[in-house]
Scaffold this motif. Sequence first.
Motif, mmCIF file in Angstrom:
data_model
loop_
_atom_site.group_PDB
_atom_site.id
_atom_site.type_symbol
_atom_site.label_atom_id
_atom_site.label_comp_id
_atom_site.label_asym_id
_atom_site.label_seq_id
_atom_site.Cartn_x
_atom_site.Cartn_y
_atom_site.Cartn_z
ATOM 1 N N GLN A 48 0.838 -1.212 0.000
ATOM 2 C CA GLN A 48 0.000 0.000 0.000
ATOM 3 C C GLN A 48 0.863 1.248 0.000
ATOM 4 O O GLN A 48 0.616 2.194 -0.766
ATOM 5 C CB GLN A 48 -0.911 0.002 1.235
ATOM 6 N N TYR A 49 1.905 1.246 0.840
ATOM 7 C CA TYR A 49 2.704 2.456 1.011
ATOM 8 C C TYR A 49 3.817 2.617 -0.028
ATOM 9 O O TYR A 49 4.294 3.719 -0.260
ATOM 10 C CB TYR A 49 3.309 2.495 2.412
ATOM 11 N N PRO A 51 3.799 1.144 -3.589
ATOM 12 C CA PRO A 51 3.294 0.323 -4.696
ATOM 13 C C PRO A 51 4.218 0.323 -5.917
ATOM 14 O O PRO A 51 4.116 -0.567 -6.758
ATOM 15 C CB PRO A 51 1.953 0.979 -5.030
#
Length: 226
Positions: A48-49, A51
């Motif tokens: 998520q952080y 990608p």
Amino acid sequence: MAGGDGVKLLGYWASPFALRVEWALKLKGVEYEYLEQDLQNKSPLLLQYNPVHKKIPVLVHDGKPLAESLVIIEYIDETWKQFPLLPQDPHEKAKARFWAKFADEKCVPAILGTFTKVGEEKRKAANEARENLKTLESGLEGKRFFGGETIGFVDIAAAWLGCWTRIAGEIVDVKLIDEETMPELCAWLENVLEAPIIKDCMPPQDKLLEHIKGGIHKMLMAAAST
């Protein structure tokens, strides 16, 4: 450490790139939450952080992520003003960025080559590593640290090279730094690696040694099968 100011660090215990971000945070006295990552089974949080590259380290400050260790260290320096890491003078600041990049782009590949190559290729990699480390030494300009009398940006960026060059001596019997040919760099390594904040964050030498041995074995096996 408990999270303060919403600071999280996604890292991996043996990663020198995550390690130097920790050094920067500790030198600044910034409280943060450390989140160890399994690089073989990447967490949803990491994906998520980060990608784009899907790798550590990632710094998350108030929900906003940053990747790439040198970029993160500059962000930390600009966000928390105590214990400045980069010089204020624009020319000196540019020099610090140059030497940090030189360490990453020139010293690191050659040092890694001494672990993974054999015979004449290993000898060439070792010679290249020594030449690049000698060039890096010139950036000290007779100072105790690259940052002067206190640890700065380049010291944080390059300190882990001292640990890895020592391990090269143990694993592949290659001496990359010695007092006769690089006295200033030898003295710098002693100073920076013995600094309490740096020393306290360093992974246990025996554990790191076994980890690197395992990594080298995997790389050599992969190379042999291609």
